[in-house]
Design an enzyme around this catalytic site. Sequence first.
Site, short mmCIF file in Angstrom:
data_model
loop_
_atom_site.label_atom_id
_atom_site.label_comp_id
_atom_site.label_asym_id
_atom_site.label_seq_id
_atom_site.Cartn_x
_atom_site.Cartn_y
_atom_site.Cartn_z
N SER A 35 0.84 -1.22 0.00
CA SER A 35 0.00 0.00 0.00
C SER A 35 0.86 1.25 0.00
CB SER A 35 -0.88 0.02 1.26
OG SER A 35 -1.80 -1.03 1.22
N ARG A 39 1.45 4.30 -3.04
CA ARG A 39 1.21 5.72 -2.72
C ARG A 39 2.48 6.54 -2.85
NH1 ARG A 39 -2.50 2.50 -0.41
NH2 ARG A 39 -4.50 3.33 0.32
N SER A 179 -13.40 1.39 2.90
CA SER A 179 -12.37 1.07 1.91
C SER A 179 -11.34 2.18 1.82
CB SER A 179 -13.03 0.87 0.54
OG SER A 179 -12.04 0.90 -0.46
N GLN A 181 -9.05 2.22 -0.37
CA GLN A 181 -8.84 2.51 -1.79
C GLN A 181 -9.81 3.58 -2.26
OE1 GLN A 181 -9.08 -1.29 -3.74
NE2 GLN A 181 -7.09 -1.94 -2.97
N ASP A 328 -6.89 -8.04 4.69
CA ASP A 328 -6.00 -8.83 3.82
C ASP A 328 -5.39 -10.02 4.54
OD1 ASP A 328 -6.53 -7.10 1.77
OD2 ASP A 328 -4.66 -5.98 1.97
N LYS A 355 -12.33 -9.51 -3.58
CA LYS A 355 -10.88 -9.28 -3.65
C LYS A 355 -10.33 -9.94 -4.92
CE LYS A 355 -10.47 -6.82 0.05
NZ LYS A 355 -10.14 -5.40 -0.07
N ARG A 404 -2.76 -14.30 -1.88
CA ARG A 404 -2.87 -14.52 -0.43
C ARG A 404 -3.44 -15.91 -0.09
NH1 ARG A 404 -0.86 -9.85 1.22
NH2 ARG A 404 -1.61 -7.95 0.23
C1 S3P Z 1 -5.64 -1.36 0.17
C2 S3P Z 1 -6.88 -1.36 0.75
C3 S3P Z 1 -7.66 -2.58 0.96
C4 S3P Z 1 -6.81 -3.84 0.83
C5 S3P Z 1 -5.90 -3.78 -0.36
C6 S3P Z 1 -4.97 -2.59 -0.25
C7 S3P Z 1 -4.96 -0.07 -0.03
O1 S3P Z 1 -8.68 -2.64 0.00
O2 S3P Z 1 -7.62 -4.97 0.76
O3 S3P Z 1 -5.13 -4.95 -0.46
O4 S3P Z 1 -3.75 -0.05 -0.28
O5 S3P Z 1 -5.63 0.96 0.08
P1 S3P Z 1 -10.09 -1.85 0.22
O6 S3P Z 1 -9.76 -0.43 0.31
O7 S3P Z 1 -10.93 -2.18 -0.97
O8 S3P Z 1 -10.66 -2.40 1.48
#
Ligand code: S3P
Length: 453
Positions: A35, A39, A179, A181, A328, A355, A404
């Site tokens: 993550s 970013r 979320s 994301q 995750d 996922k 995973r």
């Molecule tokens: C992530 C957010 C999560 C996670 C993904 C990485 C991120 O997803 O499952 O592996 O880096 O923002 P969601 O935001 O859909 O929950």
Amino acid sequence: MQVQAGSRTTQWHRTFEARPARRVAGSIAVPGDKSISHRAILLAGLATGFSEVRGFLASEDCLASLAAMRAMGVAIERPAPTCVRVQGAGLRGLGAPGHELDMGNAGTAIRLFTGLLSAQRFDSRLVGDESLMRRPMERVAKPLREMGGDVRTRDGMPPVDIRGGRPLRGIDYRMTVASAQVKSAILLCALYADGATTVTSPAVCRDHSERMLESAGVKITTEGLTTRIEPPERLMSQSLDVPGDFSSAAFFMVAGLLGAGKGGLKLENVGLNPTRAGLLDILRSMGGRIDIENPRMSGAEPVGDLRVHRSELRGIAVPKSLVPIAIDELPVLLIAAACAEGETVITGAEELRVKESDRIAAMASGFAALGVEHSVMPDGMRIRGRADGPAFGAGQVDSRGDHRIAMAFAVASLRASGPITVRDTANVATSFPGFVELARSAGLDVTESGNGA
Ligand code: S3P
């Protein structure tokens, strides 16, 4: 054999053979956080000035983000696989990519880039592999449209077509799913909006974007479940050391609890952001002993070394509030649950269905193949575990191309009565390059065979 998936080629004939090992031990360091790596590349590309990202996760997912920034004209050098040097183009310095952007298997990349691209002057199209082309995108497209963006999906899924050059306004948005994301996509678009934006989440979810934006000089605050951002003039460049990925460490946390020798298994430099580390609380309430050593900050992120001791686990009802901050890690938590005395119940985890695979269905069919007593719910699973003797039989499971799921079943071998074969493991490279080698160095008896890179 190769199959054409989306616009990208996926190698799928790879297999893990995981044999029961006697114990795991020693000290290992997992690769950088996925993550944070995504970013870091995005924000470095948008910054004014030069950034160096050390400990970058050189996985297929993060390389898709890197390639997309390059395609939009950002000058990026990689003097080493995990060291990335970025000359930022500035907030308004990106150029049209000239071709569709392929996000591969990366849900984070496609969601974050949808937010960023809806605020650019040019048009763009985002695609991905077979799995990504089935992931829900309306959760991101809807708030971006409210902001004035022109974002189109196909039946709610990729390809995502974005028309640029739209005037954007700040909004107050309540997400229906917790979320990170979605939140991050809105925050990226909000950098370009006319006025402030607030995003409210139904529950705590990871806050790496907020931490990194604040370090870049953006006025961003969080109160309770609401984050407020003001559009900045520019982003300051920042060099950073990416911590080890908590989600990758999770496989070894469970491996250590199931099979660590004397002295435990040490995991060095693991990111311990509290909006990510729900698995620690869950495993501890199951009786797991995981000590945090040398807690410290790495830039804006808390990190520490973990020492994991072999522990007798007992089943619990996992508190729903911990589910989004352990999302995750739930596949490998299910492996721990199968080795815990009594019943473990996980609910409120319907997000697992959307996922990289339907992770509830993938884990359930693996459990069925290996003789684990369980029942499936729409939003979770109930598992009757076994702490004395092998919890898993020998057998073959299908990862469904989900990294995973593949790694979780490799860890299960520590409590299996014979070898576990995990099929379709090539996608482990999307998040954890070098998993097999690292697992072997810790004492797991995993080998990989098959074709494809
Ligand atoms: C992530 C957010 C999560 C996670 C993904 C990485 C991120 O997803 O499952 O592996 O880096 O923002 P969601 O935001 O859909 O929950």
